[in-house]
Design a protein around this motif. Structure first.
Motif, PDB file in Angstrom:
ATOM      1  N   MET A 148      35.041  43.558  37.102  1.00 10.60           N
ATOM      2  CA  MET A 148      34.134  42.972  36.122  1.00 10.60           C
ATOM      3  C   MET A 148      33.349  44.081  35.431  1.00 10.60           C
ATOM      4  SD  MET A 148      32.870  40.279  34.683  1.00 10.60           S
ATOM      5  CE  MET A 148      33.517  39.018  35.736  1.00 10.60           C
ATOM      6  N   LYS A 149      33.434  44.117  34.098  1.00 10.13           N
ATOM      7  CA  LYS A 149      32.699  45.137  33.357  1.00 10.13           C
ATOM      8  C   LYS A 149      31.198  44.954  33.541  1.00 10.13           C
ATOM      9  CE  LYS A 149      36.070  45.604  29.603  1.00 10.13           C
ATOM     10  NZ  LYS A 149      36.283  45.469  28.158  1.00 10.13           N
ATOM     11  N   GLY A 150      30.487  46.060  33.673  1.00  8.66           N
ATOM     12  CA  GLY A 150      29.038  46.021  33.700  1.00  8.66           C
ATOM     13  C   GLY A 150      28.429  45.532  34.989  1.00  8.66           C
ATOM     14  N   GLN A 151      29.234  45.417  36.052  1.00 10.07           N
ATOM     15  CA  GLN A 151      28.724  44.861  37.296  1.00 10.07           C
ATOM     16  C   GLN A 151      27.535  45.654  37.827  1.00 10.07           C
ATOM     17  OE1 GLN A 151      31.713  43.650  40.115  1.00 10.07           O
ATOM     18  NE2 GLN A 151      30.427  44.200  41.862  1.00 10.07           N
ATOM     19  N   GLU A 152      27.634  46.968  37.842  1.00  9.23           N
ATOM     20  CA  GLU A 152      26.539  47.790  38.346  1.00  9.23           C
ATOM     21  C   GLU A 152      25.353  47.777  37.386  1.00  9.23           C
ATOM     22  OE1 GLU A 152      27.946  51.668  39.248  1.00  9.23           O
ATOM     23  OE2 GLU A 152      29.340  50.991  40.806  1.00  9.23           O
ATOM     24  N   TRP A 153      25.641  47.772  36.088  1.00  6.34           N
ATOM     25  CA  TRP A 153      24.574  47.798  35.081  1.00  6.34           C
ATOM     26  C   TRP A 153      23.669  46.582  35.221  1.00  6.34           C
ATOM     27  CZ3 TRP A 153      23.421  44.966  30.499  1.00  6.34           C
ATOM     28  CH2 TRP A 153      22.539  45.606  29.616  1.00  6.34           C
ATOM     29  N   TYR A 154      24.242  45.418  35.464  1.00  8.70           N
ATOM     30  CA  TYR A 154      23.456  44.188  35.565  1.00  8.70           C
ATOM     31  C   TYR A 154      22.652  44.102  36.860  1.00  8.70           C
ATOM     32  CZ  TYR A 154      25.564  42.153  31.391  1.00  8.70           C
ATOM     33  OH  TYR A 154      25.959  41.901  30.103  1.00  8.70           O
TER      34      TYR A 154
ATOM     35  N   ALA B  18      35.284  39.877  31.643  1.00 10.65           N
ATOM     36  CA  ALA B  18      36.233  39.575  32.718  1.00 10.65           C
ATOM     37  C   ALA B  18      37.434  40.513  32.710  1.00 10.65           C
ATOM     38  CB  ALA B  18      36.691  38.130  32.596  1.00 10.65           C
ATOM     39  N   ASP B  19      37.711  41.140  33.845  1.00 10.72           N
ATOM     40  CA  ASP B  19      38.900  41.970  33.961  1.00 10.72           C
ATOM     41  C   ASP B  19      40.137  41.129  34.277  1.00 10.72           C
ATOM     42  OD1 ASP B  19      37.885  41.312  36.422  1.00 10.72           O
ATOM     43  OD2 ASP B  19      37.731  43.374  37.162  1.00 10.72           O
ATOM     44  N   THR B  20      39.952  40.004  34.978  1.00  8.82           N
ATOM     45  CA  THR B  20      41.062  39.093  35.276  1.00  8.82           C
ATOM     46  C   THR B  20      40.653  37.671  34.864  1.00  8.82           C
ATOM     47  OG1 THR B  20      40.261  38.807  37.556  1.00  8.82           O
ATOM     48  CG2 THR B  20      41.951  40.497  37.174  1.00  8.82           C
ATOM     49  N   PRO B  21      40.648  37.383  33.578  1.00 10.93           N
ATOM     50  CA  PRO B  21      40.159  36.075  33.119  1.00 10.93           C
ATOM     51  C   PRO B  21      40.932  34.905  33.695  1.00 10.93           C
ATOM     52  CG  PRO B  21      41.295  37.242  31.346  1.00 10.93           C
ATOM     53  CD  PRO B  21      41.094  38.216  32.451  1.00 10.93           C
ATOM     54  N   GLU B  22      42.224  35.085  33.958  1.00 11.38           N
ATOM     55  CA  GLU B  22      43.014  33.984  34.496  1.00 11.38           C
ATOM     56  C   GLU B  22      42.512  33.571  35.879  1.00 11.38           C
ATOM     57  OE1 GLU B  22      44.743  37.954  35.357  1.00 11.38           O
ATOM     58  OE2 GLU B  22      44.236  36.907  33.505  1.00 11.38           O
TER      59      GLU B  22
ATOM     60  N   ASP C 116      43.420  33.517  19.568  1.00  8.29           N
ATOM     61  CA  ASP C 116      43.528  32.087  19.824  1.00  8.29           C
ATOM     62  C   ASP C 116      44.675  31.769  20.784  1.00  8.29           C
ATOM     63  OD1 ASP C 116      42.599  29.289  18.633  1.00  8.29           O
ATOM     64  OD2 ASP C 116      44.792  29.240  18.755  1.00  8.29           O
ATOM     65  N   GLU C 117      45.814  32.381  20.581  1.00 11.58           N
ATOM     66  CA  GLU C 117      46.983  32.087  21.419  1.00 11.58           C
ATOM     67  C   GLU C 117      46.738  32.478  22.873  1.00 11.58           C
ATOM     68  OE1 GLU C 117      51.754  33.195  21.720  1.00 11.58           O
ATOM     69  OE2 GLU C 117      50.558  33.852  19.998  1.00 11.58           O
ATOM     70  N   GLU C 118      46.081  33.614  23.093  1.00 12.85           N
ATOM     71  CA  GLU C 118      45.810  34.063  24.460  1.00 12.85           C
ATOM     72  C   GLU C 118      44.924  33.071  25.195  1.00 12.85           C
ATOM     73  OE1 GLU C 118      44.017  37.930  26.894  1.00 12.85           O
ATOM     74  OE2 GLU C 118      43.774  37.789  24.717  1.00 12.85           O
ATOM     75  N   VAL C 119      43.887  32.576  24.522  1.00 10.17           N
ATOM     76  CA  VAL C 119      42.978  31.628  25.167  1.00 10.17           C
ATOM     77  C   VAL C 119      43.707  30.332  25.494  1.00 10.17           C
ATOM     78  CG1 VAL C 119      40.847  30.307  24.938  1.00 10.17           C
ATOM     79  CG2 VAL C 119      40.963  32.632  24.038  1.00 10.17           C
ATOM     80  N   ARG C 120      44.508  29.858  24.581  1.00  8.63           N
ATOM     81  CA  ARG C 120      45.248  28.619  24.834  1.00  8.63           C
ATOM     82  C   ARG C 120      46.208  28.773  26.018  1.00  8.63           C
ATOM     83  NH1 ARG C 120      44.823  24.800  20.650  1.00  8.63           N
ATOM     84  NH2 ARG C 120      43.525  25.561  18.927  1.00  8.63           N
ATOM     85  N   GLU C 121      46.795  29.935  26.161  1.00  9.43           N
ATOM     86  CA  GLU C 121      47.671  30.184  27.313  1.00  9.43           C
ATOM     87  C   GLU C 121      46.864  30.207  28.610  1.00  9.43           C
ATOM     88  OE1 GLU C 121      49.847  33.740  26.637  1.00  9.43           O
ATOM     89  OE2 GLU C 121      51.156  32.857  25.097  1.00  9.43           O
ATOM     90  N   LEU C 122      45.687  30.833  28.587  1.00  9.19           N
ATOM     91  CA  LEU C 122      44.826  30.851  29.766  1.00  9.19           C
ATOM     92  C   LEU C 122      44.438  29.435  30.172  1.00  9.19           C
ATOM     93  CD1 LEU C 122      42.409  33.809  28.906  1.00  9.19           C
ATOM     94  CD2 LEU C 122      44.033  33.742  30.807  1.00  9.19           C
TER      95      LEU C 122
END
Length: 236
Positions: free
Chosen positions: A1-7, A124-128, A169-175
């Motif tokens: 997850m990006k920014g995990q340490e920053w947050y 998200a590094d692994t949105p799925e 758009d296509e990537e989100v619909r596939e997810l």
């Protein structure tokens, strides 16, 4: 997850809302809250989970409207800000804040009526994995937003400290399909970048928003929108 340490930094949590949702950023706050309410109302007496709740902007808002809500985040300092906000609003009996990993949600299947996440999937590094977990613990509705690849954000994304994951758009619909969800509807907003609104005063943000809205209502505006909202339901 990006920014995990920053947050995890106390000073980041303490200044988070001031930096993002003051001045013209108040308009962004109003628009995002409206998007959530438009998608999931009525919320009274519904069991709701917010993923990556941060400082509790949405969590407290929904508790004030009678939802039974859990806010989950990986950052202890951000959650502390949320708890203080809940105490000030007098809604601690309607909500619970938990520290946890959105990739391994500590809840049984079909536990919530609604599961939603705002300002999360761009990190998200692994949105799925995350979306599948959200679908698993929901018995009905899953709502989330994404930042879009063909938007003004793509022009300056490389300048941001953590960057953003941008989606087409296509990537989100596939997810959505792979997570066992069905897309109900989607909405799109903000041709002009968020960062611009944050740097201008309130009195300028509203007329600028009128220009933005006149573009977003057209087909080209929807294609260039910075953010999209996805309202889905669990397939049975």
């Amino acid at each position: 997850m990006k920014g995990q340490e920053w947050y995890q930094e106390d000073e980041v949590a303490e200044s988070y809302e001031q930096k993002r949702f003051s001045r013209g950023g108040r308009l962004i706050d109003r628009r995002e809250k409206k998007a959530v309410l438009d998608a999931i109302e009525p919320v009274e007496d519904r069991d709701i989970l917010e993923i990556a709740c941060g400082t509790g902007r949405f969590t407290v808002m929904l508790a004030e409207r009678g939802a039974n809500i859990v806010g989950l985040d990986i950052s202890g300092p951000m959650l502390q800000q949320g708890r203080e906000k809940a105490r000030s609003a007098g809604v601690t009996d309607h909500l619970e804040f938990l520290r946890g990993d959105a990739g391994r949600l500590p809840f049984p299947d079909d536990h919530f009526d609604v599961v939603f996440a705002m300002r999360f999937f761009h990190l998200a590094d692994t949105p799925e994995t995350f979306l599948t977990e959200m679908a698993r613990v929901s018995n009905d509705q899953v709502f989330f937003d994404t930042f879009n690849a063909f938007s003004s954000r793509s022009a300056y994304n490389w300048l941001l400290p953590m960057g953003s994951r941008l989606y087409d758009d296509e990537e989100v619909r596939e997810l959505i399909d792979d997570a066992g969800l069905s897309l109900g509807d989607s909405a799109h907003d903000f041709v002009l970048p968020y960062g611009l609104y944050r740097k201008i005063p309130d009195w300028l943000a509203d007329p600028l928003r009128e220009v933005d809205s006149s573009v977003i209502d057209r087909e080209i505006g929807r294609r260039l929108a910075s953010v999209s909202y996805w309202n889905t339901s669990v397939r049975r």
